[in-house]
Design a protein around this motif. Sequence first.
Motif, PDB file in Angstrom:
ATOM      1  N   GLN A 192      -6.134 -11.353  -2.656  1.00 48.35           N
ATOM      2  CA  GLN A 192      -7.410 -11.108  -3.575  1.00 48.35           C
ATOM      3  C   GLN A 192      -6.401  -9.885  -4.324  1.00 48.35           C
ATOM      4  O   GLN A 192      -6.121  -9.705  -5.570  1.00 48.35           O
ATOM      5  N   ASN A 193      -5.570  -9.554  -3.298  1.00 49.61           N
ATOM      6  CA  ASN A 193      -3.550  -8.359  -4.276  1.00 49.61           C
ATOM      7  C   ASN A 193      -3.029  -9.499  -5.673  1.00 49.61           C
ATOM      8  O   ASN A 193      -2.538  -8.921  -6.484  1.00 49.61           O
ATOM      9  N   LYS A 208      -5.058 -10.323  -8.003  1.00 47.36           N
ATOM     10  CA  LYS A 208      -4.787  -8.842  -9.226  1.00 47.36           C
ATOM     11  C   LYS A 208      -3.474  -8.595 -10.007  1.00 47.36           C
ATOM     12  O   LYS A 208      -3.351  -7.829 -11.045  1.00 47.36           O
ATOM     13  N   LEU A 259       1.042  -1.220  -0.526  1.00 45.78           N
ATOM     14  CA  LEU A 259       0.103  -0.081  -0.081  1.00 45.78           C
ATOM     15  C   LEU A 259       1.162   1.300   0.057  1.00 45.78           C
ATOM     16  O   LEU A 259       0.625   1.878  -0.495  1.00 45.78           O
ATOM     17  N   LYS A 309       1.080  -0.906  -6.385  1.00 43.43           N
ATOM     18  CA  LYS A 309       0.114  -0.109  -5.406  1.00 43.43           C
ATOM     19  C   LYS A 309      -0.865  -1.585  -5.564  1.00 43.43           C
ATOM     20  O   LYS A 309      -1.422  -1.915  -5.867  1.00 43.43           O
ATOM     21  N   LEU A 334      -3.113  -4.595 -11.303  1.00 46.35           N
ATOM     22  CA  LEU A 334      -2.154  -2.889 -10.302  1.00 46.35           C
ATOM     23  C   LEU A 334      -1.530  -2.603 -10.862  1.00 46.35           C
ATOM     24  O   LEU A 334      -0.999  -2.757 -12.022  1.00 46.35           O
ATOM     25  N   ILE A 390      -4.147  -2.395  -3.260  1.00 47.54           N
ATOM     26  CA  ILE A 390      -5.616  -3.078  -3.371  1.00 47.54           C
ATOM     27  C   ILE A 390      -5.751  -3.139  -1.686  1.00 47.54           C
ATOM     28  O   ILE A 390      -5.265  -4.253  -0.944  1.00 47.54           O
TER      29      ILE A 390
END
Length: 121
Positions: free
Chosen positions: A96-97, A100, A69, A88, A106, A90
């Motif tokens: 989840q990251n 992505k 983050l 970056k 991302l 989420i």
Amino acid sequence: MKIALPAEDKSLDANINQSFGRTPYILLYNTITKESEFLDNSAVVMQGGAGIRVAQVVADNGIKALITLQCGENAEKVLNNAEVLVYKAIPGTVRQNINKFVLEELNLLNEFHEGFHGHEE
């Protein structure tokens, strides 16, 4: 590809930690083999330089991408020198990251803070 993420707990379903240098755990994840390893962050109790220490651990483990983050300027220099791309994150879970990232959803992190240097976050 080997990636790293700051995690609040030793689980893929743990939330991504708000702080890179002060995260309790660093997840090392291989997007090809789907193997994961959680490292305890010994730098969490340091007065200053925690981000630099964690960045060096990431670099030493052959990581190619960090998902976080936020990240300090000094840690970013270590990561940049090791050719680690910083993405970056989420808000949400580590899983989840990762998803992505694999889907290329991302963006690269483009703002790095000055660091907290022993001050409260």
